[in-house]
Write an enzyme that holds these catalytic residues in place. Sequence first.
Site: not given
Length: 856
Positions: A572, A609, A785
């Site tokens: 990620d 994220h 996600s």
Amino acid sequence: MQVGPPQFPPPPPPSWGSAGPPPVPAPSPWAVVAAVLTGGWAVGVTLLCQSAGWLVEQVLLLLGLTAVAWQWPVVAVLNAVLVLVPVLLLATLPRSAAIRGAGRAWLAAVVALALLGALRAVPIGAHELYLLLTALVAGLLAVALRLRNRRRRVGAPAPDTATVTPTGSATDTDAEATTDQPTTGTGTGEPATGTGTGVVDERPARRTGWPAAVPAFAVGVLMLLPWLWAGALGGVAETVCALAAAVAVGLLAGAVLDGPFWAAYRVEGGARPVRTVLAGGLVAGVALLLIGAGTGHSGTQLALLATLPAAAFALAAVQQFALNAGRPGAPAAVAWLVAPVVFGPLAFADPEEISLLLAMGRDVPYWVAAATVVSLAAGLVLGLGYGALALLTRRGRVARRPVAAATVAVLVLAAAAVYTGPGRPGFYGERLFVVLTEQADLGAVRGEPGQAGRDARAREVYRRLVETAERSQAPLRDELDRLGVSYTPYYLVNAIEVDAGPAVRAWLARRPEVSRVLVSQRLRPLPAAPAQAGGDAPAPTGVAWNIRLLRADDVWSELGVDGAGIVVGTSDSGVDGTHPALAASFRGGDDSWYDPWNATPAPADVGGHGTHTLGSAVGAEGIGVAPGSRWVGCVNLDRNLGNPARYLDCLQYMLAPFPAGGDAFTDGRPERAPHVLTNSWGCPPIEGCDPASLRPAATALTAAGIFVVAAAGNTGPRCGSIEDPPAPYADVFTVGAVDRSATATDFSSRGPAPGGVGKPDVVAPGADVVSAMPGGGFSALDGTSMATPQVAGVVALMWSAHPQLIGDVATTSRILRETTGPARAGANDCGDPRNVVGSGLVDAYAAVVAAQSTLS
């Protein structure tokens, strides 16, 4: 007196004797009103069409759709048609030469807008081709306009072929003018004149374009400086093509705003600076705006819509300097100013990065906007200063050539200093991702269940992959070495990333061992690193709602299982390894962290994220499904974007981690591979992937006994929107998102996947999910996600509860599907609720109980 024989036949003497040229009639008030309304209409329509076209394209991109090829040609033609009729009337009906000249200039610019704007049908990934076509079309238009202008002036002496002086000697372009009144040519047949009754010098005067171009070039370079600071160049070929396109557009602008255009603003008794600078600048600004609207791929033209018109007043002032100095209009000055202004956004901004995808934070859109604003301000300030000087100065001085050359040298040195100082020197073009035809045969790989069997399978898969890549890539690598082309080989997908441009791409595509050549997108560097994301939610005080909805907390308390003994791998944006919820569970060692983008030595995360998603998988403090598991990490996203090579870098690392600075081919440790992978990303075409780009990687990881979980995507509620790899692959476990009521969220992508594959497999909470953020904070985010790592955490619980299940991907997937709870598809069920929620909402407790009861 004449010195030597004349080089050209002398022009006929003026027919009006000493009375001076006939006056240019002043335009009627109604003609002026018509011109103002037409110009305002052209500006408004163009701004609306261009911004709307870009926004539509961006919305399609956010929805996971690709803009159709005909979108921009339609926008260009519609824009041109809406402007054409009033401009055509303005070019033919008024009696005033100045008004007709404005209409003719705008008409030529409208034609340029239509033809250049239609070139955006070229895919944005083929940027070099687009720039070459822009250079070709703009160059041909410039030649055609110059030929037309020359035919219209047949029979009239050229404005710069002879100059009348009271002393009877020809003026020279390097000498100071001795008259207050300029020569002129209006484009309607009026011959050039001087002041007074001197003798006509039959010697041809030298061209005045060079000295007049110096102040224009100064404006252009100063308006280019912000781009040298805020942007970065692409590849060598792309930069050369951008330069060619900028020069061609500059020549086109010079052909539209030619000498007669500027001379039309001279009135009886001499030039009126106010008329030339203000009226001429406004008219020229509209023409430049229309040309800018057609220049540059989608997004780039938005910058030119602001900066090119801003340069018009400086350009008009430069033309007034020439008139003050007794010179005719200098069309060459237009090209010298416009070309640098156009070169800035064409060369220093990647149109693919001028996107709403990067609009958050100080990323490329922010810096493009900053460069545009600074360039706009520079143009307006210079236009104001030049204009004031032109209005106050009735007698002009044309620079001598040595002074002009020195000025140009200083400007070039200043630009070089900005580029090499605060700028980012070098080339940052896209690379090529070359997929070879032969892929490793992994069909016969077998292994015993459990950790030992999984490790044996991983070693065998790694061996076969590396052997296939080394053997099949050898001829191509030898050729690349011979040509001096740098490259990076891969084995998980038998592919090579090549640092080269279009010429090498064409050569590679013809080689027999190559299946296809894709573009591996690379983000250009920024003037300053984006600010680190942080959390704004309060720290959790208990178990998060999504953990309770999955019944993971019941697994901890009733079954005594928290994921211990299992390693989760995340690819990620990175991980904040110091976050209190994650620090203690990092596996550590020299093979648990890899950053192929920025080579950070320890776990770190700017975007947030990756920290958030990993927290939902293994985080402590009530936010993670399997808080007893450990984790390893890899950075495959840089500023929220990736490319096939970086995605593959991390997937390879997950199959066979290697120590820092190690070689993926020789130093891999497949026995250290994580058990479960959480992948909250997808690789769309804009990043360089095609539907099959990463399929061999998913197949290999599954063959090695690694459970791969992937996000369905956030392009719902459109049906069939699970498209971007790896989510559509049968070898990965695809996860959609639901809210607190177990109803599918609108953003969750729907199936079926291409080829009729049933996707998503399951759903998990993905709305208002609280998890970790860099800096020790927490935040509530939405997306598939957020749902994906929770399913990875459930797999970790299952394998922790029953270690003999480790590596048995098929059985684990079956249990997860068979033990789900109910979930609602909502209004749009795409013909079958399973296309929205798959088998249903994951139930961690039921899955772990079923795993414990499974016989080995």
